[in-house]
Design a protein around this motif. Structure first.
Motif, PDB file in Angstrom:
ATOM      1  N   LYS A 154      46.254  32.482  24.386  1.00  0.00           N
ATOM      2  CA  LYS A 154      46.704  32.852  25.468  1.00  0.00           C
ATOM      3  C   LYS A 154      46.432  31.493  26.508  1.00  0.00           C
ATOM      4  CE  LYS A 154      45.584  37.903  25.437  1.00  0.00           C
ATOM      5  NZ  LYS A 154      45.264  38.837  26.198  1.00  0.00           N
ATOM      6  N   THR A 155      46.741  31.644  27.741  1.00  0.00           N
ATOM      7  CA  THR A 155      46.777  30.408  28.878  1.00  0.00           C
ATOM      8  C   THR A 155      45.447  30.079  29.082  1.00  0.00           C
ATOM      9  OG1 THR A 155      48.874  31.137  29.679  1.00  0.00           O
ATOM     10  CG2 THR A 155      47.585  29.538  31.096  1.00  0.00           C
ATOM     11  N   LYS A 156      44.522  30.770  29.444  1.00  0.00           N
ATOM     12  CA  LYS A 156      43.256  30.610  29.714  1.00  0.00           C
ATOM     13  C   LYS A 156      42.261  31.215  29.205  1.00  0.00           C
ATOM     14  CE  LYS A 156      40.827  29.002  33.818  1.00  0.00           C
ATOM     15  NZ  LYS A 156      41.089  28.643  35.330  1.00  0.00           N
ATOM     16  N   ALA A 157      41.407  30.658  28.337  1.00  0.00           N
ATOM     17  CA  ALA A 157      40.149  31.335  27.778  1.00  0.00           C
ATOM     18  C   ALA A 157      38.978  31.296  28.569  1.00  0.00           C
ATOM     19  CB  ALA A 157      39.724  30.536  26.247  1.00  0.00           C
ATOM     20  N   ILE A 158      38.476  32.396  28.995  1.00  0.00           N
ATOM     21  CA  ILE A 158      37.468  32.608  29.885  1.00  0.00           C
ATOM     22  C   ILE A 158      36.176  33.312  29.353  1.00  0.00           C
ATOM     23  CG2 ILE A 158      36.597  33.606  32.215  1.00  0.00           C
ATOM     24  CD1 ILE A 158      39.327  33.041  32.934  1.00  0.00           C
ATOM     25  N   ALA A 159      34.871  32.990  29.510  1.00  0.00           N
ATOM     26  CA  ALA A 159      33.745  33.812  29.129  1.00  0.00           C
ATOM     27  C   ALA A 159      32.969  34.089  30.476  1.00  0.00           C
ATOM     28  CB  ALA A 159      32.961  33.122  28.156  1.00  0.00           C
ATOM     29  N   ILE A 160      32.493  35.331  30.407  1.00  0.00           N
ATOM     30  CA  ILE A 160      31.535  35.598  31.634  1.00  0.00           C
ATOM     31  C   ILE A 160      30.223  36.268  30.777  1.00  0.00           C
ATOM     32  CG2 ILE A 160      31.050  37.155  33.617  1.00  0.00           C
ATOM     33  CD1 ILE A 160      34.254  37.258  33.866  1.00  0.00           C
TER      34      ILE A 160
ATOM     35  N   PHE B 269      36.170  27.014  25.253  1.00  0.00           N
ATOM     36  CA  PHE B 269      36.664  27.909  26.362  1.00  0.00           C
ATOM     37  C   PHE B 269      37.064  26.914  27.509  1.00  0.00           C
ATOM     38  CE2 PHE B 269      33.731  30.889  24.205  1.00  0.00           C
ATOM     39  CZ  PHE B 269      34.521  32.160  24.368  1.00  0.00           C
ATOM     40  N   ASP B 270      38.168  27.362  28.096  1.00  0.00           N
ATOM     41  CA  ASP B 270      38.402  26.610  29.373  1.00  0.00           C
ATOM     42  C   ASP B 270      37.389  26.652  30.729  1.00  0.00           C
ATOM     43  OD1 ASP B 270      41.257  25.949  28.430  1.00  0.00           O
ATOM     44  OD2 ASP B 270      41.506  27.845  28.630  1.00  0.00           O
ATOM     45  N   GLN B 271      36.806  27.911  30.546  1.00  0.00           N
ATOM     46  CA  GLN B 271      35.766  28.146  31.597  1.00  0.00           C
ATOM     47  C   GLN B 271      34.970  29.165  31.064  1.00  0.00           C
ATOM     48  OE1 GLN B 271      37.722  28.910  35.365  1.00  0.00           O
ATOM     49  NE2 GLN B 271      35.594  28.933  36.626  1.00  0.00           N
ATOM     50  N   ILE B 272      33.429  28.854  31.521  1.00  0.00           N
ATOM     51  CA  ILE B 272      32.595  30.015  31.238  1.00  0.00           C
ATOM     52  C   ILE B 272      31.792  30.199  32.620  1.00  0.00           C
ATOM     53  CG2 ILE B 272      30.156  30.283  30.331  1.00  0.00           C
ATOM     54  CD1 ILE B 272      31.149  28.941  27.897  1.00  0.00           C
ATOM     55  N   LEU B 273      31.832  31.527  33.037  1.00  0.00           N
ATOM     56  CA  LEU B 273      31.150  31.691  34.312  1.00  0.00           C
ATOM     57  C   LEU B 273      29.727  32.531  34.031  1.00  0.00           C
ATOM     58  CD1 LEU B 273      31.254  31.933  37.395  1.00  0.00           C
ATOM     59  CD2 LEU B 273      32.122  34.218  37.242  1.00  0.00           C
ATOM     60  N   VAL B 274      28.574  32.107  34.465  1.00  0.00           N
ATOM     61  CA  VAL B 274      27.315  32.634  34.265  1.00  0.00           C
ATOM     62  C   VAL B 274      26.766  33.137  35.563  1.00  0.00           C
ATOM     63  CG1 VAL B 274      24.819  32.071  33.411  1.00  0.00           C
ATOM     64  CG2 VAL B 274      26.803  30.887  32.368  1.00  0.00           C
TER      65      VAL B 274
ATOM     66  N   LEU C 262      26.153  26.626  25.402  1.00  0.00           N
ATOM     67  CA  LEU C 262      27.275  27.170  26.321  1.00  0.00           C
ATOM     68  C   LEU C 262      28.040  25.921  26.948  1.00  0.00           C
ATOM     69  CD1 LEU C 262      25.728  30.272  27.954  1.00  0.00           C
ATOM     70  CD2 LEU C 262      27.518  30.293  26.227  1.00  0.00           C
ATOM     71  N   LYS C 263      27.500  24.864  27.337  1.00  0.00           N
ATOM     72  CA  LYS C 263      27.937  23.894  27.972  1.00  0.00           C
ATOM     73  C   LYS C 263      28.759  23.019  27.066  1.00  0.00           C
ATOM     74  CE  LYS C 263      28.097  20.676  31.360  1.00  0.00           C
ATOM     75  NZ  LYS C 263      28.600  21.025  32.641  1.00  0.00           N
ATOM     76  N   LYS C 264      28.363  23.115  25.628  1.00  0.00           N
ATOM     77  CA  LYS C 264      29.193  22.340  24.813  1.00  0.00           C
ATOM     78  C   LYS C 264      30.379  23.183  24.332  1.00  0.00           C
ATOM     79  CE  LYS C 264      25.229  19.953  22.855  1.00  0.00           C
ATOM     80  NZ  LYS C 264      24.363  19.780  21.535  1.00  0.00           N
ATOM     81  N   SER C 265      30.599  24.478  24.806  1.00  0.00           N
ATOM     82  CA  SER C 265      31.522  25.536  24.312  1.00  0.00           C
ATOM     83  C   SER C 265      32.640  25.454  25.346  1.00  0.00           C
ATOM     84  CB  SER C 265      30.650  26.698  24.206  1.00  0.00           C
ATOM     85  OG  SER C 265      29.785  26.757  23.050  1.00  0.00           O
ATOM     86  N   THR C 266      32.506  24.668  26.335  1.00  0.00           N
ATOM     87  CA  THR C 266      33.587  25.025  27.217  1.00  0.00           C
ATOM     88  C   THR C 266      34.081  23.763  28.097  1.00  0.00           C
ATOM     89  OG1 THR C 266      34.211  26.112  29.329  1.00  0.00           O
ATOM     90  CG2 THR C 266      31.900  25.444  29.041  1.00  0.00           C
ATOM     91  N   VAL C 267      35.072  23.868  28.755  1.00  0.00           N
ATOM     92  CA  VAL C 267      35.711  22.558  29.296  1.00  0.00           C
ATOM     93  C   VAL C 267      34.921  22.489  30.737  1.00  0.00           C
ATOM     94  CG1 VAL C 267      37.437  21.459  30.704  1.00  0.00           C
ATOM     95  CG2 VAL C 267      37.975  22.422  28.334  1.00  0.00           C
TER      96      VAL C 267
ATOM     97  N   ASP D  65      42.340  35.252  28.110  1.00  0.00           N
ATOM     98  CA  ASP D  65      41.778  35.650  27.009  1.00  0.00           C
ATOM     99  C   ASP D  65      40.005  35.674  27.187  1.00  0.00           C
ATOM    100  OD1 ASP D  65      40.603  36.080  24.703  1.00  0.00           O
ATOM    101  OD2 ASP D  65      41.163  34.414  23.658  1.00  0.00           O
ATOM    102  N   LEU D  66      39.493  36.931  27.464  1.00  0.00           N
ATOM    103  CA  LEU D  66      38.303  37.161  28.106  1.00  0.00           C
ATOM    104  C   LEU D  66      37.232  37.493  27.103  1.00  0.00           C
ATOM    105  CD1 LEU D  66      36.422  37.320  30.780  1.00  0.00           C
ATOM    106  CD2 LEU D  66      37.117  39.577  31.078  1.00  0.00           C
ATOM    107  N   THR D  67      36.192  36.745  27.065  1.00  0.00           N
ATOM    108  CA  THR D  67      34.881  37.111  26.267  1.00  0.00           C
ATOM    109  C   THR D  67      33.966  37.418  27.620  1.00  0.00           C
ATOM    110  OG1 THR D  67      35.349  35.597  24.534  1.00  0.00           O
ATOM    111  CG2 THR D  67      33.209  36.510  24.975  1.00  0.00           C
ATOM    112  N   TYR D  68      33.310  38.734  27.149  1.00  0.00           N
ATOM    113  CA  TYR D  68      32.242  39.184  28.112  1.00  0.00           C
ATOM    114  C   TYR D  68      31.083  39.581  27.448  1.00  0.00           C
ATOM    115  CZ  TYR D  68      29.956  42.602  31.167  1.00  0.00           C
ATOM    116  OH  TYR D  68      29.026  43.266  32.010  1.00  0.00           O
ATOM    117  N   ILE D  69      30.022  39.067  28.091  1.00  0.00           N
ATOM    118  CA  ILE D  69      28.705  39.513  27.668  1.00  0.00           C
ATOM    119  C   ILE D  69      27.714  39.959  28.760  1.00  0.00           C
ATOM    120  CG2 ILE D  69      26.531  38.695  26.311  1.00  0.00           C
ATOM    121  CD1 ILE D  69      28.009  36.983  24.561  1.00  0.00           C
ATOM    122  N   ASN D  70      27.507  41.365  28.617  1.00  0.00           N
ATOM    123  CA  ASN D  70      26.461  42.071  29.582  1.00  0.00           C
ATOM    124  C   ASN D  70      25.186  41.542  28.652  1.00  0.00           C
ATOM    125  OD1 ASN D  70      24.596  43.398  30.766  1.00  0.00           O
ATOM    126  ND2 ASN D  70      25.880  45.285  30.640  1.00  0.00           N
TER     127      ASN D  70
END
Length: 325
Positions: free
Chosen positions: A3-9, A84-89, A103-108, A32-37
């Motif tokens: 998908k266009t944008k791989a995002i993790a939250i 990942f294109d972007q990770i939001l914490v 996480l820093k190594k896992s994302t742009v 493409d969202l990956t979400y971790i509560n």
């Protein structure tokens, strides 16, 4: 096909407000969202010895077993993922340094959003360097630390018009605000103004005017109570300057609001007919505030605070790709 944008939250439970963000991103076919509560990561002590070991780890300021388990869970969940294109914490203080490095190594791009004053979670100051952009809803923190200002959002604006059974409603956690909430309860009782105050506390106890519960109410149950309430009450914590989600609930559901957040008068949606500002010393509310109707706010102003625009601000995803809110 990727998908266009791989995002993790990664975030804490946050009373369910983040679920709306997750749902809206999942509706977008290009995300493409990956979400971790973080709060939902399973953990249990293996035995009594592990509990004792955990006690001494924390005593000497080392990460506890729960924190280590959280890091391993995140690594395992992300290890097979592409970059990942972007990770939001959200609530980055809940993560170990080891997890942040991973996480820093896992994302742009890695960002965080702070929806509380940084002084309330001082450990956050030590980990700010890991993030490319730090969004904060607190104007003072934005100015002091050069963060990027971003309020919370209107996550929902559809509510049934039920019969009003409570003139005023507040739901909050048991903390330093409780004595002020008690004063408000006493004031409303003496003024014969109906109210319902619910406070979440770890240990249950009886109270004359306030309902004490040991579990957080589901957000849909809170919505039901809001629908049968005339006015919402928002009490900010000490060192809290930004606008809480309670403010945006009131905006979305078109409910009047009583708050002790003095800065609310500087926002473009402020209307003295809809919002009454109190202080710890002066909390007498004119009766006509309860008797007049909510004044509609310009839809263009309200639109600025909707979830779809928050998503665009953080993830640079066009508003027309996300359904309303």
């Amino acid at each position: 096909m990727r998908k266009t944008k791989a995002i993790a939250i990664l975030t804490t439970h946050s009373f369910g407000y983040i679920d709306f963000l997750v749902d809206k991103l999942n509706l977008n076919e290009d995300v493409d969202l990956t979400y971790i509560n973080i709060d939902a990561i399973p953990f249990s002590y293996k035995n009594k010895g592990s509990r004792i070991a955990n006690f001494f780890l924390k005593l000497f300021l080392f990460p506890g077993l729960k924190e280590k388990n959280r890091t391993e869970f995140i690594k395992k969940a992300f290890r097979k993922k592409p970059l990942f294109d972007q990770i939001l914490v959200i609530r980055p203080d809940k993560l170990q340094k080891e997890a942040l490095v991973f996480l820093k190594k896992s994302t742009v791009k890695m960002d965080c959003f702070l929806f509380d004053g940084i002084e309330n979670f001082k450990n956050q100051k030590k980990i700010l360097s890991y993030f490319d952009t730090i969004f904060s809803y607190d104007k003072r923190d934005v100015e002091k630390y050069n963060f990027r200002f971003l309020t919370n959002y209107i996550f929902d604006d559809e509510i049934e018009k039920n019969q009003i059974t409570n003139t005023a409603f507040n739901i909050s956690s048991f903390d330093s605000r409780f004595p002020f909430l008690e004063k408000l309860a006493n004031y409303l009782s003496e003024a014969q103004i109906s109210f319902r105050f619910i406070v979440k506390k770890n240990k249950c106890c009886n109270h004359d005017t306030i309902e004490i519960c040991t579990k957080y109410l589901p957000i849909n149950e809170v919505k039901e109570i809001i629908s049968s309430s005339l006015v919402m009450i928002d009490l900010q914590k000490e060192n809290q300057y930004g606008l809480s989600f309670r403010v945006f609930e009131a905006l979305g559901y078109k409910k009047k609001l009583i708050t002790n957040n003095q800065d609310i008068t500087s926002y473009d949606f402020y209307n003295e007919n809809n919002i009454f500002v109190i202080t710890n010393e002066n909390y007498q509310i004119p009766l006509d505030f309860f008797e007049t109707d909510f004044v509609e706010i310009d839809p263009k102003i309200i639109d600025k605070y909707k979830l779809k625009n928050w998503i665009f601000e953080v993830f640079n995803i066009e508003c027309n790709q996300i359904k309303d809110l």
